[in-house]
Write a protein that holds these residues in place. Structure first.
Motif, PDB file in Angstrom:
ATOM      1  N   ARG A 190       7.129   0.953   1.614  1.00 31.41           N
ATOM      2  CA  ARG A 190       6.211   1.838   0.883  1.00 31.41           C
ATOM      3  C   ARG A 190       6.354   3.299   1.307  1.00 31.41           C
ATOM      4  O   ARG A 190       5.728   4.182   0.716  1.00 31.41           O
ATOM      5  CB  ARG A 190       4.770   1.388   1.132  1.00 31.41           C
ATOM      6  CG  ARG A 190       4.422   0.046   0.503  1.00 31.41           C
ATOM      7  CD  ARG A 190       4.087   0.214  -0.954  1.00 31.41           C
ATOM      8  NE  ARG A 190       3.688  -1.028  -1.587  1.00 31.41           N
ATOM      9  CZ  ARG A 190       3.147  -1.096  -2.795  1.00 31.41           C
ATOM     10  NH1 ARG A 190       2.951   0.014  -3.490  1.00 31.41           N
ATOM     11  NH2 ARG A 190       2.818  -2.251  -3.322  1.00 31.41           N
ATOM     12  N   TRP A 191       7.135   3.559   2.340  1.00 30.60           N
ATOM     13  CA  TRP A 191       7.294   4.917   2.853  1.00 30.60           C
ATOM     14  C   TRP A 191       8.280   5.710   1.997  1.00 30.60           C
ATOM     15  O   TRP A 191       9.287   5.180   1.524  1.00 30.60           O
ATOM     16  CB  TRP A 191       7.795   4.880   4.286  1.00 30.60           C
ATOM     17  CG  TRP A 191       7.967   6.228   4.921  1.00 30.60           C
ATOM     18  CD1 TRP A 191       9.108   6.972   5.005  1.00 30.60           C
ATOM     19  CD2 TRP A 191       6.946   6.995   5.572  1.00 30.60           C
ATOM     20  NE1 TRP A 191       8.871   8.142   5.667  1.00 30.60           N
ATOM     21  CE2 TRP A 191       7.562   8.188   6.028  1.00 30.60           C
ATOM     22  CE3 TRP A 191       5.590   6.780   5.822  1.00 30.60           C
ATOM     23  CZ2 TRP A 191       6.841   9.161   6.719  1.00 30.60           C
ATOM     24  CZ3 TRP A 191       4.877   7.767   6.509  1.00 30.60           C
ATOM     25  CH2 TRP A 191       5.507   8.933   6.946  1.00 30.60           C
ATOM     26  N   HIS A 199       3.325   5.213  -0.163  1.00 27.77           N
ATOM     27  CA  HIS A 199       2.856   5.232  -1.546  1.00 27.77           C
ATOM     28  C   HIS A 199       2.225   3.882  -1.862  1.00 27.77           C
ATOM     29  O   HIS A 199       2.902   2.855  -1.885  1.00 27.77           O
ATOM     30  CB  HIS A 199       4.012   5.531  -2.504  1.00 27.77           C
ATOM     31  CG  HIS A 199       4.491   6.949  -2.412  1.00 27.77           C
ATOM     32  ND1 HIS A 199       5.114   7.607  -3.452  1.00 27.77           N
ATOM     33  CD2 HIS A 199       4.433   7.853  -1.394  1.00 27.77           C
ATOM     34  CE1 HIS A 199       5.417   8.847  -3.075  1.00 27.77           C
ATOM     35  NE2 HIS A 199       5.023   9.015  -1.830  1.00 27.77           N
ATOM     36  N   LEU A 200       0.925   3.903  -2.105  1.00 26.59           N
ATOM     37  CA  LEU A 200       0.140   2.690  -2.297  1.00 26.59           C
ATOM     38  C   LEU A 200      -0.560   2.731  -3.649  1.00 26.59           C
ATOM     39  O   LEU A 200      -0.661   3.798  -4.273  1.00 26.59           O
ATOM     40  CB  LEU A 200      -0.897   2.568  -1.171  1.00 26.59           C
ATOM     41  CG  LEU A 200      -0.333   2.572   0.259  1.00 26.59           C
ATOM     42  CD1 LEU A 200      -1.455   2.776   1.269  1.00 26.59           C
ATOM     43  CD2 LEU A 200       0.415   1.282   0.529  1.00 26.59           C
ATOM     44  N   GLY A 203      -3.039   5.465  -3.870  1.00 27.20           N
ATOM     45  CA  GLY A 203      -2.571   6.825  -3.635  1.00 27.20           C
ATOM     46  C   GLY A 203      -1.666   6.875  -2.412  1.00 27.20           C
ATOM     47  O   GLY A 203      -1.094   5.866  -2.010  1.00 27.20           O
ATOM     48  N   GLU A 204      -1.548   8.051  -1.802  1.00 27.15           N
ATOM     49  CA  GLU A 204      -0.678   8.235  -0.639  1.00 27.15           C
ATOM     50  C   GLU A 204      -1.495   8.271   0.651  1.00 27.15           C
ATOM     51  O   GLU A 204      -2.586   8.839   0.695  1.00 27.15           O
ATOM     52  CB  GLU A 204       0.103   9.542  -0.765  1.00 27.15           C
ATOM     53  CG  GLU A 204       1.074   9.581  -1.917  1.00 27.15           C
ATOM     54  CD  GLU A 204       1.814  10.906  -2.007  1.00 27.15           C
ATOM     55  OE1 GLU A 204       2.077  11.344  -3.128  1.00 27.15           O
ATOM     56  OE2 GLU A 204       2.108  11.504  -0.943  1.00 27.15           O
ATOM     57  N   MET A 205      -0.967   7.662   1.680  1.00 27.61           N
ATOM     58  CA  MET A 205      -1.560   7.715   3.014  1.00 27.61           C
ATOM     59  C   MET A 205      -0.458   7.966   4.028  1.00 27.61           C
ATOM     60  O   MET A 205       0.699   7.612   3.789  1.00 27.61           O
ATOM     61  CB  MET A 205      -2.276   6.397   3.349  1.00 27.61           C
ATOM     62  CG  MET A 205      -3.518   6.125   2.537  1.00 27.61           C
ATOM     63  SD  MET A 205      -4.345   4.584   3.046  1.00 27.61           S
ATOM     64  CE  MET A 205      -4.888   5.018   4.716  1.00 27.61           C
ATOM     65  N   ALA A 399      -0.272  -8.452  -0.827  1.00 28.29           N
ATOM     66  CA  ALA A 399      -1.542  -7.849  -0.417  1.00 28.29           C
ATOM     67  C   ALA A 399      -1.574  -6.353  -0.718  1.00 28.29           C
ATOM     68  O   ALA A 399      -2.594  -5.818  -1.170  1.00 28.29           O
ATOM     69  CB  ALA A 399      -1.770  -8.094   1.082  1.00 28.29           C
ATOM     70  N   LEU A 400      -0.453  -5.673  -0.498  1.00 31.70           N
ATOM     71  CA  LEU A 400      -0.391  -4.232  -0.789  1.00 31.70           C
ATOM     72  C   LEU A 400      -0.430  -3.971  -2.291  1.00 31.70           C
ATOM     73  O   LEU A 400      -1.015  -2.976  -2.739  1.00 31.70           O
ATOM     74  CB  LEU A 400       0.881  -3.638  -0.176  1.00 31.70           C
ATOM     75  CG  LEU A 400       0.902  -3.547   1.356  1.00 31.70           C
ATOM     76  CD1 LEU A 400       2.244  -3.014   1.841  1.00 31.70           C
ATOM     77  CD2 LEU A 400      -0.224  -2.672   1.866  1.00 31.70           C
ATOM     78  N   ASP A 401       0.190  -4.832  -3.079  1.00 35.95           N
ATOM     79  CA  ASP A 401       0.161  -4.667  -4.534  1.00 35.95           C
ATOM     80  C   ASP A 401      -1.259  -4.767  -5.081  1.00 35.95           C
ATOM     81  O   ASP A 401      -1.586  -4.143  -6.097  1.00 35.95           O
ATOM     82  CB  ASP A 401       1.039  -5.725  -5.209  1.00 35.95           C
ATOM     83  CG  ASP A 401       2.526  -5.460  -5.030  1.00 35.95           C
ATOM     84  OD1 ASP A 401       2.873  -4.301  -4.732  1.00 35.95           O
ATOM     85  OD2 ASP A 401       3.328  -6.400  -5.183  1.00 35.95           O
ATOM     86  N   MET A 402      -2.094  -5.556  -4.432  1.00 30.96           N
ATOM     87  CA  MET A 402      -3.461  -5.790  -4.893  1.00 30.96           C
ATOM     88  C   MET A 402      -4.477  -4.870  -4.221  1.00 30.96           C
ATOM     89  O   MET A 402      -5.685  -4.998  -4.437  1.00 30.96           O
ATOM     90  CB  MET A 402      -3.846  -7.247  -4.638  1.00 30.96           C
ATOM     91  CG  MET A 402      -2.953  -8.265  -5.324  1.00 30.96           C
ATOM     92  SD  MET A 402      -3.321  -9.971  -4.852  1.00 30.96           S
ATOM     93  CE  MET A 402      -5.000 -10.124  -5.457  1.00 30.96           C
TER      94      MET A 402
END
Length: 461
Positions: A190-191, A199-200, A203-205, A399-402
């Motif tokens: 995701r980086w 990128h999630l 949004g971005e973290m 889990a990240l997709d949701m």
């Protein structure tokens, strides 16, 4: 009769067109295959070298990126075949109105991806582009030296005082013996290096200076770390001058590691010898080099420490001047940049920092348990104890997709502020540096600070 001749010509034209297109397709396939072989060769070379020659790993990484860019350029620059009369003898005079049109490389090449590649310029080499077409690299090989750190006992009072003065002592506590490679691999996917952020769906973290300060209790203001790059001969001089090794010992070790590196086991043995001889400054430098080589500056070699890092401990009375936290964050960014590229199979950096950040901000992702007897005066990373074999990259991806906004803990350190207050420098936006590399850093609150001069300090002006 004329109608039959016409149909015969059209059939012949069609066959010719299919033949030419088949040839073009074969050429493209051959190009892709050769590029793939080149990428595999680069990866194999990286593994075999094991970061044994100073900046070799960084140069190989640049070579791998160049090959990836070459693949993209070749795809963009291949001119669509011009269908002319020469291609089809006896064919139609004008083929411009034919239904068959050359494929254009547009944003549609990345379904569900960015619409504008002017910002995410490295996206073509990102692991997400390969995952979309079914090329899964699975979990990364993750470098973690937690056991080496916790098993290396610091008992000499003189050396212990030097380590405390250096500002690095909290690393002895904030160090996970095991890490979850599935969890870390999924977040690395995701980086994005162009934004220095994950990128999630929400949004971005990103990992901030405040995260490093709270999780590791390392200083985030002061001088940024700068160290030279040199070969085995200069490394030997450093080992003799700063660690008290004999010339023969230094030469033998650099020959064994094939570069300006020393084994962690060798540092431990040298430390013990210096303690026995009463050479406590030498022993302290050996311990500190072992500590940072296993934690904030861990590289892909998995068994070596870079001798150049000794420059940071030349003057033991002033080594506490460094913004260790800021340099650790810059180094972590660099490793995530590399880990997010599709050709990468291994990730280094301080995995405790990354995993503790995930534990704090994503309560429902990753398996851990509260550490028995944890007190808030300790680094916040110590609050958690990872569970072995907890998950896999596929589960974490889902889990990240949701992920939703309510699933994230945005301010996890409120209770911890009594022992680790928020520092204004955490609002800094600009560039942070480690060694010769600089990386963009954005303030996590939306505030901004004036730029600092690169290569000098991480202080707000």
């Amino acid at each position: 009769m004329l109608s039959k001749i016409d149909r015969t010509k059209k059939k012949k034209h069609k066959e010719n067109m299919l033949h030419v297109l088949a040839g073009a397709s074969a050429r493209l396939t051959q190009l892709e295959t050769r590029t793939h072989h080149l990428e595999n060769s680069v990866e194999n070379l990286k593994v075999s070298v094991g970061n044994n020659h100073g900046s070799t790993d960084g140069k190989l990484r640049q070579l791998a990126n160049i090959l990836g860019e070459a693949e993209d350029v070749s795809s963009r620059d291949l001119k669509p075949m011009q269908l002319t009369d020469e291609a089809f003898p006896g064919g139609p005079e004008d083929v411009s109105s034919q239904d068959l049109k050359p494929m254009q490389l547009t944003d549609e090449a990345f379904p569900g991806g960015p619409q504008d590649l002017s910002l995410l310029r490295s996206f073509r080499n990102h692991v997400a582009t390969r995952l979309w077409i079914g090329e899964d690299r699975h979990e990364l090989k993750v470098v973690n030296h937690g056991r080496k750190v916790t098993d290396f006992r610091l008992e000499n009072e003189h050396v212990k005082a030097i380590v405390e003065m250096s500002g690095l002592a909290p690393l002895l506590e904030a160090c996970y013996r095991i890490v979850d490679k599935g969890l870390l691999s999924a977040f690395a996917e995701r980086w994005h290096k162009d934004t220095s952020s994950f990128h999630l769906p929400v949004g971005e973290m990103t990992i901030t200076l405040d995260d490093v300060s709270s999780l590791l209790h390392l200083p985030i203001s002061g001088d940024l770390c700068s160290f030279p790059s040199f070969g085995a001969d200069e490394a030997c001089l450093y080992l003799v001058e700063l660690l008290g090794a004999t010339k023969e010992e230094a030469v033998r070790e650099t020959k064994f590691t094939r570069g300006a590196h020393v084994r962690f086991r060798w540092l431990q043995d040298l430390y013990e010898a210096n303690i026995e001889d009463g050479h406590f400054d030498y022993a302290a430098r050996a311990f500190l080099l072992h500590l940072v080589g296993c934690t904030i500056f861990a590289d892909k070699s998995a068994t070596y420490a870079d001798v150049a890092l000794l420059e940071l401990f030349r003057d033991l009375k002033t080594c506490g001047k460094y913004a260790w936290g800021a340099s650790a964050l810059a180094y972590m960014y660099d490793q995530l940049n590399d880990a997010s590229m599709h050709h990468t199979k291994q990730m280094a950096g301080y995995m405790t920092l990354l995993q503790a950040w995930i534990f704090e901000h994503f309560p429902a992702i990753g398996s851990r348990q509260l550490t028995i007897g944890y007190k808030e005066r300790a680094p916040r990373a110590c609050r958690w104890t990872p569970i072995r074999g907890a998950g896999d990259v596929f589960t974490i991806r889902t889990a990240l997709d949701m992920l939703q906004t309510k699933d994230i803990l945005w301010m996890p350190y409120t209770v911890h502020r009594e022992h680790r207050p928020f520092h204004d420098i955490s609002l800094f936006s600009g560039y942070i540096r480690c060694g010769s590399s600089a990386f963009p850093l954005r303030a996590h609150t939306g505030h901004s600070c004036s730029m600092v001069t690169l290569g000098t300090s991480c202080r707000r002006h």
